[in-house]
Design a protein around this motif. Structure first.
Motif, PDB file in Angstrom:
ATOM      1  N   SER A 142      -8.057  11.039   3.630  1.00 37.16           N
ATOM      2  CA  SER A 142      -7.712  10.331   2.399  1.00 37.16           C
ATOM      3  C   SER A 142      -6.876   9.100   2.699  1.00 37.16           C
ATOM      4  N   ARG A 143      -7.183   7.999   1.987  1.00 36.18           N
ATOM      5  CA  ARG A 143      -6.387   6.774   2.071  1.00 36.18           C
ATOM      6  C   ARG A 143      -6.565   6.028   0.753  1.00 36.18           C
ATOM      7  N   LEU A 144      -5.771   6.409  -0.221  1.00 34.72           N
ATOM      8  CA  LEU A 144      -5.877   5.834  -1.556  1.00 34.72           C
ATOM      9  C   LEU A 144      -5.373   4.387  -1.538  1.00 34.72           C
ATOM     10  N   THR A 145      -6.151   3.489  -2.121  1.00 31.99           N
ATOM     11  CA  THR A 145      -5.783   2.074  -2.128  1.00 31.99           C
ATOM     12  C   THR A 145      -5.877   1.515  -3.534  1.00 31.99           C
ATOM     13  N   ALA A 146      -5.097   0.457  -3.763  1.00 27.56           N
ATOM     14  CA  ALA A 146      -5.146  -0.294  -5.018  1.00 27.56           C
ATOM     15  C   ALA A 146      -5.320  -1.767  -4.670  1.00 27.56           C
ATOM     16  N   PRO A 147      -6.283  -2.435  -5.283  1.00 35.60           N
ATOM     17  CA  PRO A 147      -6.542  -3.835  -4.946  1.00 35.60           C
ATOM     18  C   PRO A 147      -5.297  -4.710  -5.113  1.00 35.60           C
ATOM     19  N   GLY A 148      -4.996  -5.476  -4.077  1.00 35.68           N
ATOM     20  CA  GLY A 148      -3.914  -6.441  -4.152  1.00 35.68           C
ATOM     21  C   GLY A 148      -2.524  -5.884  -3.947  1.00 35.68           C
ATOM     22  N   ILE A 149      -2.406  -4.582  -3.673  1.00 33.68           N
ATOM     23  CA  ILE A 149      -1.078  -3.981  -3.473  1.00 33.68           C
ATOM     24  C   ILE A 149      -1.060  -3.280  -2.119  1.00 33.68           C
ATOM     25  N   ALA A 150      -0.202  -3.732  -1.243  1.00 33.27           N
ATOM     26  CA  ALA A 150      -0.085  -3.122   0.088  1.00 33.27           C
ATOM     27  C   ALA A 150       0.940  -1.994   0.053  1.00 33.27           C
ATOM     28  N   ARG A 151       0.775  -1.077   0.955  1.00 37.39           N
ATOM     29  CA  ARG A 151       1.759   0.004   1.073  1.00 37.39           C
ATOM     30  C   ARG A 151       3.025  -0.513   1.770  1.00 37.39           C
ATOM     31  N   ILE A 152       4.167  -0.042   1.301  1.00 37.23           N
ATOM     32  CA  ILE A 152       5.440  -0.366   1.934  1.00 37.23           C
ATOM     33  C   ILE A 152       6.192   0.922   2.204  1.00 37.23           C
ATOM     34  N   ASP A 153       7.133   0.880   3.150  1.00 39.19           N
ATOM     35  CA  ASP A 153       7.834   2.111   3.528  1.00 39.19           C
ATOM     36  C   ASP A 153       9.314   2.086   3.154  1.00 39.19           C
ATOM     37  N   ALA A 154       9.688   1.195   2.238  1.00 42.49           N
ATOM     38  CA  ALA A 154      11.081   1.123   1.793  1.00 42.49           C
ATOM     39  C   ALA A 154      11.113   1.005   0.276  1.00 42.49           C
ATOM     40  N   VAL A 155      12.130   1.583  -0.338  1.00 40.40           N
ATOM     41  CA  VAL A 155      12.277   1.510  -1.790  1.00 40.40           C
ATOM     42  C   VAL A 155      12.685   0.089  -2.170  1.00 40.40           C
ATOM     43  N   PRO A 156      11.956  -0.545  -3.087  1.00 43.97           N
ATOM     44  CA  PRO A 156      12.253  -1.933  -3.443  1.00 43.97           C
ATOM     45  C   PRO A 156      13.536  -2.044  -4.273  1.00 43.97           C
ATOM     46  N   THR A 157      13.908  -3.284  -4.564  1.00 39.81           N
ATOM     47  CA  THR A 157      15.143  -3.543  -5.323  1.00 39.81           C
ATOM     48  C   THR A 157      14.880  -4.109  -6.704  1.00 39.81           C
ATOM     49  N   SER A 158      13.625  -4.421  -7.015  1.00 39.97           N
ATOM     50  CA  SER A 158      13.315  -5.011  -8.321  1.00 39.97           C
ATOM     51  C   SER A 158      12.069  -4.354  -8.890  1.00 39.97           C
ATOM     52  N   PRO A 159      11.916  -4.364 -10.232  1.00 43.38           N
ATOM     53  CA  PRO A 159      10.737  -3.742 -10.857  1.00 43.38           C
ATOM     54  C   PRO A 159       9.438  -4.403 -10.416  1.00 43.38           C
ATOM     55  N   GLY A 160       8.346  -3.623 -10.486  1.00 48.72           N
ATOM     56  CA  GLY A 160       7.027  -4.109 -10.113  1.00 48.72           C
ATOM     57  C   GLY A 160       6.103  -2.927  -9.923  1.00 48.72           C
TER      58      GLY A 160
END
Length: 281
Positions: free
Chosen positions: A25-43
């Motif tokens: 399994s490797r679920l993907t969403a167009p235009g959104i890359a996976r990141i390994d850190a919690v972000p600091t702003s909404p999105g």
């Protein structure tokens, strides 16, 4: 909102979707890359095991930040196998195997099913394996030698992982190199950190096999229900005289693990049932 394809899924605005992936399994969403850190702003974010290497303080702060960002409208797909994190954060869980959605729903419904699945996999992983004999300490006067220590599951097959509550056996085989009038053969189960859990021997069980002569082989089987909590354990085995003089003592000679479908604290899995009665004043 995050839209996924193959399979077609949608993470609603302001949600945290826990995603358990197995196999290819490797679920993907167009235009959104996976990141390994919690972000600091909404999105909209795909978080790939973001807290796997975090210390407790960083972990607690990151979980609080996730909750704050969700309230601010952020949407997350949280890819993790961390059940505690999923329990604390996820609004819904998607469980995928080899690219197919096999279950989705509330964490309280999905996680128990997932835990049972993992417990079965763990049990199966030790099926047919002979536990290697590698004692941390060996002592004795040489009148006997332990030839093998076998861990047997309820199906009669060797196993290095048992299911909590499973009917199991430990078989100790001893070859005697000199005559022994009244041999005693015993076992002792310990936790990974050395806590004595259970021990018995043929003398305590009123099983007498002597005298044995040079070249004789004694095979002793101890059967019991493995009512232990999930964790790692060792088996110490020995042949000795009734007064405690060792023929062959092998300390922490073999190791095994216990798996279960739920977390249980401690060592003994007593499977207690709790009842609550509320009396209002």
């Amino acid at each position: 909102m995050i839209e996924f394809f193959a399979p077609d899924l949608i993470a609603p605005d302001g949600s945290i979707i826990g995603v358990i992936e197995e196999g290819d399994s490797r679920l993907t969403a167009p235009g959104i890359a996976r990141i390994d850190a919690v972000p600091t702003s909404p999105g909209n974010y795909l978080l790939d095991h973001p807290l796997a290497k975090s210390d407790p303080v960083t972990r607690a702060r990151s979980i609080s930040r996730l909750a704050d960002l969700r309230r601010a409208g952020a949407t997350f797909a949280l890819f993790t196998w961390d059940e505690q994190l999923l329990e604390r954060c996820a609004d819904e869980i998607w469980w995928l195997r080899d690219g197919a959605l096999i279950a989705r729903g509330d964490p309280a419904e999905i996680l128990p099913v997932y835990r049972r699945h993992i417990a079965r996999l763990l049990r199966a992983s030790g099926e047919g394996e002979l536990a290697p004999v590698a004692p941390a300490l060996r002592n004795g006067d040489g009148r006997a030698a332990l030839q093998s220590i076998e861990l047997i599951g309820e199906n009669g097959v060797p196993a290095t992982v048992w299911r909590s509550g499973e009917a199991v056996s430990i078989i100790v085989t001893v070859r005697y190199l000199k005559r022994v009038e009244d041999p005693v053969v015993g076992i002792l189960i310990r936790t990974r950190v050395g806590l004595n859990v259970y021990g018995t021997n043929t003398e305590l069980e009123q099983l007498h096999s002597g005298p044995v002569e040079t070249g004789d082989i004694l095979r002793v089987t101890c059967r019991f229900r493995c009512d232990l909590c999930p964790g790692d354990y060792t088996v110490t085995a020995a042949s000795h005289d009734p007064d405690g003089v060792w023929h062959d003592w092998q300390e922490d000679a073999v190791a095994f693990a216990v798996a279960d479908s739920r977390y249980t604290a401690g060592v003994a899995n007593l499977r207690g049932q709790m009842v609550a009665e509320l009396q209002r004043g």
